[in-house]
Design an enzyme around this catalytic site. Structure first.
Site, mmCIF file in Angstrom:
data_model
loop_
_atom_site.group_PDB
_atom_site.id
_atom_site.type_symbol
_atom_site.label_atom_id
_atom_site.label_comp_id
_atom_site.label_asym_id
_atom_site.label_seq_id
_atom_site.Cartn_x
_atom_site.Cartn_y
_atom_site.Cartn_z
ATOM 1 N N CYS A 96 0.851 -1.280 -0.167
ATOM 2 C CA CYS A 96 0.136 0.037 0.099
ATOM 3 C C CYS A 96 0.840 1.253 0.022
ATOM 4 O O CYS A 96 1.946 1.225 0.217
ATOM 5 C CB CYS A 96 -0.671 0.072 1.152
ATOM 6 S SG CYS A 96 -2.252 -1.124 1.259
ATOM 7 N N CYS B 141 -2.867 4.473 2.956
ATOM 8 C CA CYS B 141 -3.936 3.761 2.584
ATOM 9 C C CYS B 141 -5.248 3.906 3.831
ATOM 10 O O CYS B 141 -4.581 3.814 4.957
ATOM 11 C CB CYS B 141 -3.661 2.431 2.378
ATOM 12 S SG CYS B 141 -4.995 1.430 1.852
ATOM 13 N N CYS C 150 -2.393 -3.007 -3.544
ATOM 14 C CA CYS C 150 -3.636 -2.747 -2.744
ATOM 15 C C CYS C 150 -4.529 -2.191 -3.834
ATOM 16 O O CYS C 150 -4.545 -1.492 -4.617
ATOM 17 C CB CYS C 150 -3.374 -1.809 -1.916
ATOM 18 S SG CYS C 150 -5.033 -1.438 -1.049
ATOM 19 N N CYS D 10 -5.923 1.570 -2.410
ATOM 20 C CA CYS D 10 -4.949 2.922 -2.564
ATOM 21 C C CYS D 10 -4.244 2.805 -4.017
ATOM 22 O O CYS D 10 -3.560 3.914 -4.140
ATOM 23 C CB CYS D 10 -4.201 3.286 -1.323
ATOM 24 S SG CYS D 10 -2.941 1.730 -1.252
HETATM 25 ZN ZN LIG Z 1 -3.911 0.165 0.495
#
Ligand SMILES: [Zn+2]
Length: 187
Positions: A33, A37, A64, A67
């Site tokens: 991330c 995030c 991810c 994000c």
């Molecule tokens: Zn994330």
């Protein structure tokens, strides 16, 4: 690499300060991330820091879906524009802001601005502004003793009846009723 106090702090606060500079692999989920995030904050011992997305991916982490550290558009000029507009909406919500005015300040056409903003944030500037205004109105009604007319002016409505109608449409109850509900909860 383990996260520094400073980096972990930005994760707690969802601050974008280190986005793009560090990537955080979450050992417990196998996801990598941006530090900002908004997914659930991982325990610190589960965080593994990388200085590039490639390193994290090579170590077995998947980008991810929330994000989108793999999304090249995130720090694009469009995102910068949307960010700038958000700043204006948040800090000048009591002013009679319009799309035309925002566009003039950013030196672009209203049509172009509307399209970019919507693509990045999912909402039109007008809709986003209304949501910001209603959030602030809720807060003022719940936490201050200001009269409805004053609250209306502070969130950019010149007429308190227009404010009341809009508030009711958004919140489901009138400003007066909302205040009473919140007051009851506080006692
Ligand atoms: Zn994330």
């Amino acid at each position: 690499m383990e996260p520094s106090d400073e980096l972990y702090e930005t994760m707690v606060k969802r601050s974008a300060r280190f986005d793009g500079r560090y990537y955080v692999g979450i050992v417990s989920t196998g996801i990598v991330c941006f530090p900002s995030c908004r997914s659930r904050l991982p325990k610190r011992e589960n965080v593994c820091v990388y200085s590039s997305l490639e390193e994290a991916v090579q170590a077995g982490f998947r980008p991810c879906k929330r994000c989108r550290p793999d999304h090249p558009d995130r720090h694009s000029p469009d995102a910068e524009i949307a960010h700038g507009v958000m700043g204006i909406l948040h800090t000048r919500l009591e002013e009679p802001l319009t799309l035309t005015l925002l566009a003039a300040e950013l030196n672009m056409s209203p049509y172009h601005l509307q399209r970019i903003f919507k693509r990045v944030t999912g909402l039109s500037p007008a809709r986003q502004l209304l949501m910001i205004r209603m959030d602030k109105a809720r807060r003022l009604l719940a936490e201050s003793d200001q009269e409805i007319g004053e609250v209306a002016r502070e969130v950019g409505f010149r007429s308190s009846s227009h404010f009341s109608v809009t508030f009711k449409k958004e919140a489901g109850v009138s400003p007066q009723a909302y205040r009473i509900q919140k007051g009851d909860l506080r006692e």
